[in-house]
Write a protein that holds these residues in place. Structure first.
Motif, PDB file in Angstrom:
ATOM      1  N   ARG A   1     -13.059   9.122 -16.595  1.00  5.25           N
ATOM      2  CA  ARG A   1     -12.518   9.155 -15.235  1.00  5.25           C
ATOM      3  C   ARG A   1     -13.287   8.233 -14.289  1.00  5.25           C
ATOM      4  NH1 ARG A   1     -12.364  15.723 -15.324  1.00  5.25           N
ATOM      5  NH2 ARG A   1     -10.451  15.945 -16.547  1.00  5.25           N
ATOM      6  N   PHE A   2     -12.563   7.744 -13.301  1.00  3.41           N
ATOM      7  CA  PHE A   2     -13.221   7.011 -12.219  1.00  3.41           C
ATOM      8  C   PHE A   2     -14.095   7.977 -11.437  1.00  3.41           C
ATOM      9  CE2 PHE A   2      -9.330   4.489 -12.910  1.00  3.41           C
ATOM     10  CZ  PHE A   2      -9.891   3.244 -13.094  1.00  3.41           C
ATOM     11  N   SER A   3     -15.250   7.506 -11.016  1.00  2.26           N
ATOM     12  CA  SER A   3     -16.169   8.361 -10.265  1.00  2.26           C
ATOM     13  C   SER A   3     -15.957   8.257  -8.763  1.00  2.26           C
ATOM     14  CB  SER A   3     -17.621   8.016 -10.597  1.00  2.26           C
ATOM     15  OG  SER A   3     -17.923   6.698 -10.205  1.00  2.26           O
ATOM     16  N   GLY A   4     -15.000   7.460  -8.313  1.00  2.00           N
ATOM     17  CA  GLY A   4     -14.712   7.365  -6.888  1.00  2.00           C
ATOM     18  C   GLY A   4     -13.681   6.297  -6.600  1.00  2.00           C
ATOM     19  N   ILE A   5     -13.281   6.228  -5.334  1.00  2.00           N
ATOM     20  CA  ILE A   5     -12.385   5.183  -4.829  1.00  2.00           C
ATOM     21  C   ILE A   5     -13.217   4.222  -3.993  1.00  2.00           C
ATOM     22  CG2 ILE A   5     -10.402   4.661  -3.402  1.00  2.00           C
ATOM     23  CD1 ILE A   5      -9.668   7.556  -3.519  1.00  2.00           C
ATOM     24  N   HIS A   6     -12.891   2.957  -4.096  1.00  2.00           N
ATOM     25  CA  HIS A   6     -13.532   1.978  -3.218  1.00  2.00           C
ATOM     26  C   HIS A   6     -12.431   1.174  -2.545  1.00  2.00           C
ATOM     27  CE1 HIS A   6     -17.258  -0.006  -1.985  1.00  2.00           C
ATOM     28  NE2 HIS A   6     -16.514  -1.090  -1.890  1.00  2.00           N
ATOM     29  N   LEU A   7     -12.269   1.376  -1.256  1.00  2.00           N
ATOM     30  CA  LEU A   7     -11.176   0.780  -0.493  1.00  2.00           C
ATOM     31  C   LEU A   7     -11.637  -0.496   0.197  1.00  2.00           C
ATOM     32  CD1 LEU A   7      -8.235   1.271   0.531  1.00  2.00           C
ATOM     33  CD2 LEU A   7      -9.252   2.423   2.499  1.00  2.00           C
ATOM     34  N   ASP A   8     -10.920  -1.587  -0.052  1.00  2.00           N
ATOM     35  CA  ASP A   8     -11.227  -2.860   0.596  1.00  2.00           C
ATOM     36  C   ASP A   8      -9.993  -3.307   1.374  1.00  2.00           C
ATOM     37  OD1 ASP A   8     -13.344  -5.409   0.251  1.00  2.00           O
ATOM     38  OD2 ASP A   8     -11.287  -5.978   0.697  1.00  2.00           O
ATOM     39  N   VAL A   9      -9.946  -2.945   2.637  1.00  2.00           N
ATOM     40  CA  VAL A   9      -8.851  -3.319   3.536  1.00  2.00           C
ATOM     41  C   VAL A   9      -9.469  -4.013   4.742  1.00  2.00           C
ATOM     42  CG1 VAL A   9      -6.983  -2.480   5.002  1.00  2.00           C
ATOM     43  CG2 VAL A   9      -7.350  -1.447   2.758  1.00  2.00           C
ATOM     44  N   GLU A  10      -9.202  -5.305   4.893  1.00  2.00           N
ATOM     45  CA  GLU A  10      -9.853  -6.118   5.920  1.00  2.00           C
ATOM     46  C   GLU A  10      -8.785  -6.827   6.768  1.00  2.00           C
ATOM     47  OE1 GLU A  10     -13.211  -8.373   4.352  1.00  2.00           O
ATOM     48  OE2 GLU A  10     -13.034  -7.251   2.477  1.00  2.00           O
ATOM     49  N   PRO A  11      -8.197  -6.128   7.729  1.00  2.00           N
ATOM     50  CA  PRO A  11      -7.048  -6.683   8.463  1.00  2.00           C
ATOM     51  C   PRO A  11      -7.399  -7.782   9.440  1.00  2.00           C
ATOM     52  CG  PRO A  11      -7.702  -4.563   9.389  1.00  2.00           C
ATOM     53  CD  PRO A  11      -8.500  -4.744   8.134  1.00  2.00           C
ATOM     54  N   TYR A  12      -8.680  -8.041   9.660  1.00  2.00           N
ATOM     55  CA  TYR A  12      -9.061  -9.101  10.595  1.00  2.00           C
ATOM     56  C   TYR A  12      -8.764 -10.483  10.047  1.00  2.00           C
ATOM     57  CZ  TYR A  12     -13.105  -7.815   7.760  1.00  2.00           C
ATOM     58  OH  TYR A  12     -13.933  -7.422   6.716  1.00  2.00           O
ATOM     59  N   VAL A  13      -8.306 -10.573   8.795  1.00  2.00           N
ATOM     60  CA  VAL A  13      -7.874 -11.867   8.260  1.00  2.00           C
ATOM     61  C   VAL A  13      -6.394 -12.122   8.510  1.00  2.00           C
ATOM     62  CG1 VAL A  13      -9.624 -11.713   6.460  1.00  2.00           C
ATOM     63  CG2 VAL A  13      -7.277 -11.031   5.939  1.00  2.00           C
ATOM     64  N   LEU A  14      -5.676 -11.137   9.022  1.00  2.00           N
ATOM     65  CA  LEU A  14      -4.242 -11.270   9.275  1.00  2.00           C
ATOM     66  C   LEU A  14      -3.971 -12.020  10.578  1.00  2.00           C
ATOM     67  CD1 LEU A  14      -3.094  -7.598   8.491  1.00  2.00           C
ATOM     68  CD2 LEU A  14      -2.776  -9.606   7.012  1.00  2.00           C
ATOM     69  N   PRO A  15      -2.853 -12.723  10.668  1.00  2.00           N
ATOM     70  CA  PRO A  15      -2.492 -13.347  11.951  1.00  2.00           C
ATOM     71  C   PRO A  15      -2.284 -12.304  13.038  1.00  2.00           C
ATOM     72  CG  PRO A  15      -0.695 -13.531  10.357  1.00  2.00           C
ATOM     73  CD  PRO A  15      -1.891 -13.061   9.600  1.00  2.00           C
ATOM     74  N   GLU A  16      -1.862 -11.096  12.651  1.00  2.00           N
ATOM     75  CA  GLU A  16      -1.647 -10.033  13.632  1.00  2.00           C
ATOM     76  C   GLU A  16      -2.920  -9.683  14.379  1.00  2.00           C
ATOM     77  OE1 GLU A  16       1.674  -9.568  10.665  1.00  2.00           O
ATOM     78  OE2 GLU A  16      -0.459 -10.072  10.596  1.00  2.00           O
ATOM     79  N   TRP A  17      -4.074  -9.871  13.752  1.00  2.00           N
ATOM     80  CA  TRP A  17      -5.346  -9.569  14.419  1.00  2.00           C
ATOM     81  C   TRP A  17      -5.548 -10.486  15.622  1.00  2.00           C
ATOM     82  CZ3 TRP A  17      -9.111  -5.848  13.409  1.00  2.00           C
ATOM     83  CH2 TRP A  17     -10.327  -5.996  14.096  1.00  2.00           C
ATOM     84  N   GLY A  18      -5.285 -11.766  15.430  1.00  2.00           N
ATOM     85  CA  GLY A  18      -5.421 -12.700  16.535  1.00  2.00           C
ATOM     86  C   GLY A  18      -4.362 -12.523  17.595  1.00  2.00           C
ATOM     87  N   GLN A  19      -3.191 -12.075  17.196  1.00  2.00           N
ATOM     88  CA  GLN A  19      -2.088 -11.897  18.137  1.00  2.00           C
ATOM     89  C   GLN A  19      -2.246 -10.631  18.967  1.00  2.00           C
ATOM     90  OE1 GLN A  19       1.163 -11.888  15.378  1.00  2.00           O
ATOM     91  NE2 GLN A  19       0.860 -14.021  14.795  1.00  2.00           N
ATOM     92  N   ASP A  20      -2.732  -9.550  18.337  1.00  2.00           N
ATOM     93  CA  ASP A  20      -2.856  -8.264  19.029  1.00  2.00           C
ATOM     94  C   ASP A  20      -3.872  -7.418  18.273  1.00  2.00           C
ATOM     95  OD1 ASP A  20      -2.643  -5.867  20.343  1.00  2.00           O
ATOM     96  OD2 ASP A  20      -0.457  -5.728  20.219  1.00  2.00           O
ATOM     97  N   SER A  21      -5.144  -7.667  18.524  1.00  2.00           N
ATOM     98  CA  SER A  21      -6.185  -6.978  17.765  1.00  2.00           C
ATOM     99  C   SER A  21      -6.191  -5.474  18.047  1.00  2.00           C
ATOM    100  CB  SER A  21      -7.563  -7.574  18.063  1.00  2.00           C
ATOM    101  OG  SER A  21      -7.907  -7.428  19.429  1.00  2.00           O
ATOM    102  N   ASP A  22      -5.846  -5.083  19.277  1.00  2.00           N
ATOM    103  CA  ASP A  22      -5.850  -3.656  19.603  1.00  2.00           C
ATOM    104  C   ASP A  22      -4.866  -2.889  18.718  1.00  2.00           C
ATOM    105  OD1 ASP A  22      -7.749  -4.051  21.481  1.00  2.00           O
ATOM    106  OD2 ASP A  22      -6.469  -3.702  23.227  1.00  2.00           O
ATOM    107  N   THR A  23      -3.642  -3.397  18.618  1.00  2.00           N
ATOM    108  CA  THR A  23      -2.645  -2.730  17.772  1.00  2.00           C
ATOM    109  C   THR A  23      -3.065  -2.746  16.314  1.00  2.00           C
ATOM    110  OG1 THR A  23      -0.840  -3.254  19.290  1.00  2.00           O
ATOM    111  CG2 THR A  23      -0.249  -2.791  16.999  1.00  2.00           C
ATOM    112  N   THR A  24      -3.613  -3.865  15.855  1.00  2.00           N
ATOM    113  CA  THR A  24      -4.034  -3.961  14.462  1.00  2.00           C
ATOM    114  C   THR A  24      -5.179  -3.003  14.156  1.00  2.00           C
ATOM    115  OG1 THR A  24      -3.416  -6.312  14.529  1.00  2.00           O
ATOM    116  CG2 THR A  24      -4.693  -5.562  12.630  1.00  2.00           C
ATOM    117  N   ILE A  25      -6.101  -2.846  15.092  1.00  2.00           N
ATOM    118  CA  ILE A  25      -7.182  -1.873  14.904  1.00  2.00           C
ATOM    119  C   ILE A  25      -6.608  -0.464  14.802  1.00  2.00           C
ATOM    120  CG2 ILE A  25      -9.141  -0.759  16.046  1.00  2.00           C
ATOM    121  CD1 ILE A  25      -9.916  -3.556  17.098  1.00  2.00           C
TER     122      ILE A  25
END
Length: 313
Positions: free
Chosen positions: A147-171
């Protein structure tokens, strides 16, 4: 899923460079979860007698078939005791189970790794829940030592164009994704949850859900069993300065923290690509003496495996 859209951004003393450094080091993936072989719910990294964590990311899962034995031996030679392995759902599950069984016998934990920047967007968010379900089903179908001993989540939305367009909503969407991840995993299991986190989130203020304010880093840390801090610098003082706030926050939250460095040839300052393995190991060896006073500090990580192997001595 609870919505958390109560935040305002503070000015960062790093300016745009704090984002640029992380962008240069980013490699997209997909995220999953696993079942702890080392105890029940809670922070297994803090169990008494366990050695400090030395982790790495294995983004290429295909080597766990024909190259499994040699890879495990190389990991052991470099004293790695935890691997975040990227999950390809089309890859035969028995390859994962065979690799994990061998790794477990060598004292190496294996966590399911995944995620993508666009997982925060409503049209892609369902992928998170598909992966959570897959890992739960996988762990239920195999032997405990597979079995896997855990989950490792890698989600980095600051690379999306949406971050530059509206960082508040993306956060806000990022917060929704992380809270949904934690809630879904914990709803019917004791699976451990962790995530990669840049070291500049302290410069964003968000609502704490209780009528007050806190940092975005603190908000994430309080929802995770463990965070991996992407302190992608190549000097001991720079690394320790970059994680001070997050380790203080993790201390207060009772969460674990891994401090990670980078080896990718990203073209950015801070990677050990141009410095070599000997210098990296010296720096990693200095961190426990400086950071060991933090109860949250559980060890170090090296991003990522294939680039690490290419470092000059």
């Amino acid at each position: 899923m609870t919505k958390h859209r109560w935040f305002t951004k503070q000015a960062s003393p790093f300016g745009s460079r704090c984002v640029k450094v992380v962008l240069g080091c980013f490699i997209a993936g997909q995220a999953l979860t696993g079942f702890s072989l080392f105890g029940g719910a809670g922070n297994y990294a803090s169990a008494a007698g366990e050695p400090p964590v030395k982790s790495t990311w294995l983004w290429n899962p295909y080597i766990i078939d024909k190259e499994a034995d040699s890879t495990l031996q190389q990991l052991a030679d470099k004293q790695v005791n935890r691997v975040y392995i990227f999950i390809d759902l089309s890859y035969p599950a028995n390859y994962y189970s065979q690799f994990i069984r061998k790794a477990h016998a060598m004292g190496i934990q294996v966590e399911a790794l995944g995620g993508a920047p666009n997982w925060v967007l409503p049209e892609y968010n369902k992928k998170l829940y598909v992966f959570i379900d897959w890992v739960k089903r996988y762990n239920n179908a195999v032997q405990p030592e597979e079995r896997f001993s855990g989950i490792h989540l890698d989600v980095e939305p600051y690379v999306l164009p949406e971050w530059g367009q509206d960082s508040d909503t993306t956060i806000g969407l990022w917060m929704d994704t992380v809270s949904g991840f934690q809630e879904e995993v914990k709803s019917d299991s004791s699976l451990q949850v962790g995530m990669d986190m840049p070291v500049w989130l302290e410069y964003f203020q968000v609502g704490d859900g209780q009528g007050g304010r806190t940092t975005l880093s603190d908000w994430f840390i309080r929802r995770m069993d463990e965070v991996t801090l992407m302190a992608y610098r190549d000097q001991t003082d720079d690394i320790t300065d970059s994680v001070k706030t997050e380790l203080d926050e993790a201390d207060r939250a009772g969460a674990s923290a891994i401090v990670a460095v980078d080896t990718v040839d990203s073209g950015e300052e801070g990677s050990f690509y141009g410095e070599g393995e000997a210098w990296m190991e010296q720096v990693l060896g200095e961190l426990p003496a400086v950071l060991g006073s933090h109860p949250s500090f559980k060890g170090t990580g090296v991003h990522e495996w294939e680039s690490w192997l290419k470092l000059k001595p």
